[in-house]
Design an enzyme around this catalytic site. Structure first.
Site, PDB file in Angstrom:
ATOM      1  N   GLU A  33       1.399   0.416  -4.720  1.00 53.44           N
ATOM      2  CA  GLU A  33       0.999   1.559  -5.367  1.00 53.44           C
ATOM      3  C   GLU A  33       2.162   2.474  -5.418  1.00 53.44           C
ATOM      4  O   GLU A  33       2.925   2.562  -4.383  1.00 53.44           O
ATOM      5  CB  GLU A  33      -0.234   2.149  -4.516  1.00 53.44           C
ATOM      6  CG  GLU A  33      -1.172   1.203  -4.355  1.00 53.44           C
ATOM      7  CD  GLU A  33      -2.179   2.206  -3.330  1.00 53.44           C
ATOM      8  OE1 GLU A  33      -3.460   2.248  -3.808  1.00 53.44           O
ATOM      9  OE2 GLU A  33      -1.851   2.320  -2.388  1.00 53.44           O
ATOM     10  N   ASP A  49       0.814  -1.147   0.073  1.00 58.24           N
ATOM     11  CA  ASP A  49       0.019   0.088   0.014  1.00 58.24           C
ATOM     12  C   ASP A  49       0.900   1.226   0.005  1.00 58.24           C
ATOM     13  O   ASP A  49       1.855   1.256   0.702  1.00 58.24           O
ATOM     14  CB  ASP A  49      -1.027  -0.017   1.145  1.00 58.24           C
ATOM     15  CG  ASP A  49      -2.019   0.846   1.125  1.00 58.24           C
ATOM     16  OD1 ASP A  49      -2.889   1.147   0.305  1.00 58.24           O
ATOM     17  OD2 ASP A  49      -1.844   1.987   2.357  1.00 58.24           O
TER      18      ASP A  49
END
Ligand code: CA
Length: 668
Positions: free
Chosen positions: A368, A339
């Site tokens: 990400e 993340d």
């Protein structure tokens, strides 16, 4: 202590790293935490700024049942330790950490499990938590990351709707149940996923998170889980008994084992970039401010959750590396989705890759490639998408192909290549080559990226939808409200065909193959684009709908089968893509086509031609010489031929056409 404290305070002012403090105190031992044997348990905690640390032992994971407090001794590099004789399996514990005049009770950062709500660690005999046969559990085969097809799933969503037919509703064990069906007798749960043909299930955060009250599991609660509390402990609400620490471990292992037995690898979403908050965080209670980045005395907040962790500090980097290695070895986790990966520095992601290579090089690492706000380290050091070429073996999500296909996630009305927007061909070509450099894709002139960012195709995670933002189907309902449902299904099919034929790693949110919707729980007729804490009625997969969407389901299934049958779509090297993949010239606007030649990547087919038509009307496209077998068109997708074409071909409006030539593998 005075001198050490001074070095500490001074270093904390600098965001670049901890410099002298790390030099003096960083500890590289493998023995942090509770090291259990039947005869005794050793405890070690790194707390160099503490003046006193002691171990509290408890009978249970909550309540008033302290049995003993044992003073700990500071040894080298700020590591405090003690030993307790006897078999401590099942004993709960915390550390009392005194810093200055303040004493905090903290859960061991290296705790392997906890009691209810993660408020006390538990000493555990890990071998006793292994389900039967776990020592023989093996990862399903995977050669290259480009061979993966990733299915993103929230543990609870799979089974929280009554139509799932799954007994262990909302639990890890729900992912061990085979033979489950909906009222129409159609497969649900793990059988559905296996039948679909994906290779990896990516579970949303499944380590212990803060916001679901594990003591009130009879009350409906939901959270995605991006609010980490104990990083090395499974989430208690996904277990059948959050009060006994060994249960959650055993049940999560059973989930991994069951998925492996069904040929599915398991990737886990990990959220090391921030903690739920600062004041309650066990990082903060153990070594205040060390694990967070500060700028000018304020906490930096690249996560948009109130803080960002400091992977550039030696012990935070070690923590992340130790944690992923633990999940990969103890739970047999097959990959990690980071993340807000760009909150972490490049060195840390390289260290993660190197450590996991030691376990198994086929373990996937991707994330990400962006942050949620300004980050305290320079962009040149961040694991940004733009810096991916500097991080071998680590991938990033392609928001380029995502928004190119369906329009911006930030503007609900915005359309993309499949849904009527002109001028998106470059974005599609950019995605087709997996964001790698290609002579016919000099630049992508959409609003985000201007040049290739992946050194190898395995670094590009290609997707249309994930848990964030509107589902694919809801996005189309808003951006194309005037189009018929039939037309929107065509758009959905075209989008999935682009993702599942492109070079790189295809990824989609669970249920995308069944036109999943997240109806708003508060606005009649509305959709929920941020369902992180929304009720099951919004988030659950509605298995009752499956019969109505079988056509779309079969299309996804056929595309996946086609991808698996044709290694040319899964090239592992950029040079192979450059050599073998050629875009067609002279096509109509909103039409993109290409041919892959030379039995690329060992494909049984000599050539594959792929054409995408984003226009409402049919497009006439001249084919390369010879007779072509059609495997994918606007209606159907699969490995068998459904017809032939030669010379020119008409590609129906809003559709994909995939043709192969020179193969014995196509059933005719
Ligand atoms: Ca929890």
């Amino acid at each position: 202590m005075g001198k050490k404290q001074q070095a500490y305070d001074k270093s904390m002012e600098r965001y670049e790293g901890t410099g002298a403090f790390d030099e003096a105190f960083a500890y590289d031992g493998k023995d942090l935490g509770a090291v259990y044997t039947k005869e005794k348990t050793g405890f070690k905690v790194w707390a160099p700024t503490a003046s006193e640390v002691s171990l509290n032992l408890y009978e249970q994971g909550d309540g008033d049942n302290l049995t003993e407090t044992i003073p700990m001794t500071m040894g080298e590099r700020g590591v405090w330790s003690c030993e307790k004789q006897g078999d401590l399996n099942g004993v709960y514990y915390t550390y009392l950490v005194r810093i200055g005049s303040k004493t905090s009770e903290a859960v061991d950062l290296y705790a392997r499990t906890t009691g209810v709500n993660g408020n006390r660690g538990m000493v555990v005999d890990l071998r006793a938590t292994d389900p039967e046969g776990f020592d023989k559990d093996t990862r399903p085969a995977l050669v290259n990351p480009t061979d993966a097809v990733i299915y993103e799933l929230h543990v609870r969503d799979l089974s929280s709707d009554a139509s799932s037919g799954i007994v262990n509703t909302g639990k890890f064990l729900g992912l061990t149940e085979t033979g489950t069906t909906n009222a129409d007798g159609l497969a649900t749960g793990i059988d559905h996923i296996r039948d679909l043909g994906v290779t990896h299930v990516q579970i949303l955060p499944s380590y212990d998170y803060a916001t679901v009250d594990e003591a009130k599991l009879d009350t409906p609660q939901f959270n995605w889980g991006y609010d980490p509390k104990n990083y090395n402990v499974p989430e208690g609400s996904y277990s059948t008994d959050p009060y006994h620490g060994e249960v959650r471990i055993n049940e999560m292992k059973r989930m991994v084992q069951a998925l492996h037995r069904n040929g599915l690898r398991v990737n886990m979403d990990v959220v090391y970039n921030h903690t739920f908050n600062i004041e309650d965080s066990y990082f903060q209670k153990t070594v205040p401010d060390y694990y967070y980045r500060k700028v000018g005395g304020r906490y930096s907040d690249a996560s948009a959750c109130g803080n960002e962790t400091a992977s550039d500090h030696a012990m935070m980097r070690k923590y992340i590396v130790d944690s992923v290695v633990y999940w990969a070895t103890e739970y047999h986790i097959d990959g990690f989705r980071f993340d807000l990966m760009a909150v972490h520095d490049i060195e840390t992601m390289k260290a993660v890759r190197a450590a996991l290579d030691e376990v198994d090089p086929s373990i996937m690492v991707y994330g990400e490639g962006w942050t949620g706000g300004d980050c305290a380290i320079p962009s040149s050091e961040q694991a940004l998408k733009e810096n991916m070429a500097r991080i071998d073996g680590v991938g990033a999500f392609s928001d380029d192909i995502r928004d190119g296909i369906k329009g911006s996630v930030f503007e609900a009305q915005d359309q993309g290549f499949i849904s009527g927007k002109d001028g998106m061909e470059e974005s599609i070509r950019f995605g087709i080559v997996g964001a790698t450099p290609h002579p016919q894709v000099p630049a992508c002139r959409n609003d985000k990226v201007t040049r290739s960012w992946a050194a190898q195709p395995g670094q590009s995670i290609n997707y249309i939808s994930c848990h964030d933002n509107l589902t694919f189907w809801d996005k189309l309902a808003i951006s194309n409200a005037d189009d018929s449902e039939e037309t929107r299904i065509r758009m959905n099919k075209l989008g999935s065909a682009i993702i599942l034929t492109s070079q790189g790693v295809p990824f989609f949110q669970a249920g995308e193959e069944m036109l999943r919707s997240k109806p708003s729980a508060t606005v009649e007729g509305g959709f929920d684009e941020n369902s992180y804490a929304s009720p099951d009625s919004t988030n659950s997969i509605k298995w009752l709908e499956k019969a109505k969407v079988l056509d779309t389901y079969e299309y996804y299934k056929g595309l996946i089968a086609f991808r698996k049958a044709h290694s040319a779509l899964r090239m592992a090297e950029t040079a192979d893509i450059q050599r073998n993949l050629t875009f067609m010239g002279g096509l109509d606007a909103n039409v993109v086509g290409y041919t892959i030649e030379n039995h690329a990547n060992g494909d049984t087919a000599e050539k594959i031609t792929v054409i995408f038509n984003g226009n409402a009307d049919a497009a006439i496209v001249p084919l390369p010489a010879g007779t072509w077998e059609i495997c994918v068109n606007d209606k159907t997708a699969g490995t068998a031929s459904v017809g032939t074409a030669e010379g020119t071909v008409s590609v129906a409006g809003i559709s994909a056409l995939v043709l192969v030539q020179g193969t014995d593998a196509v059933e005719k």
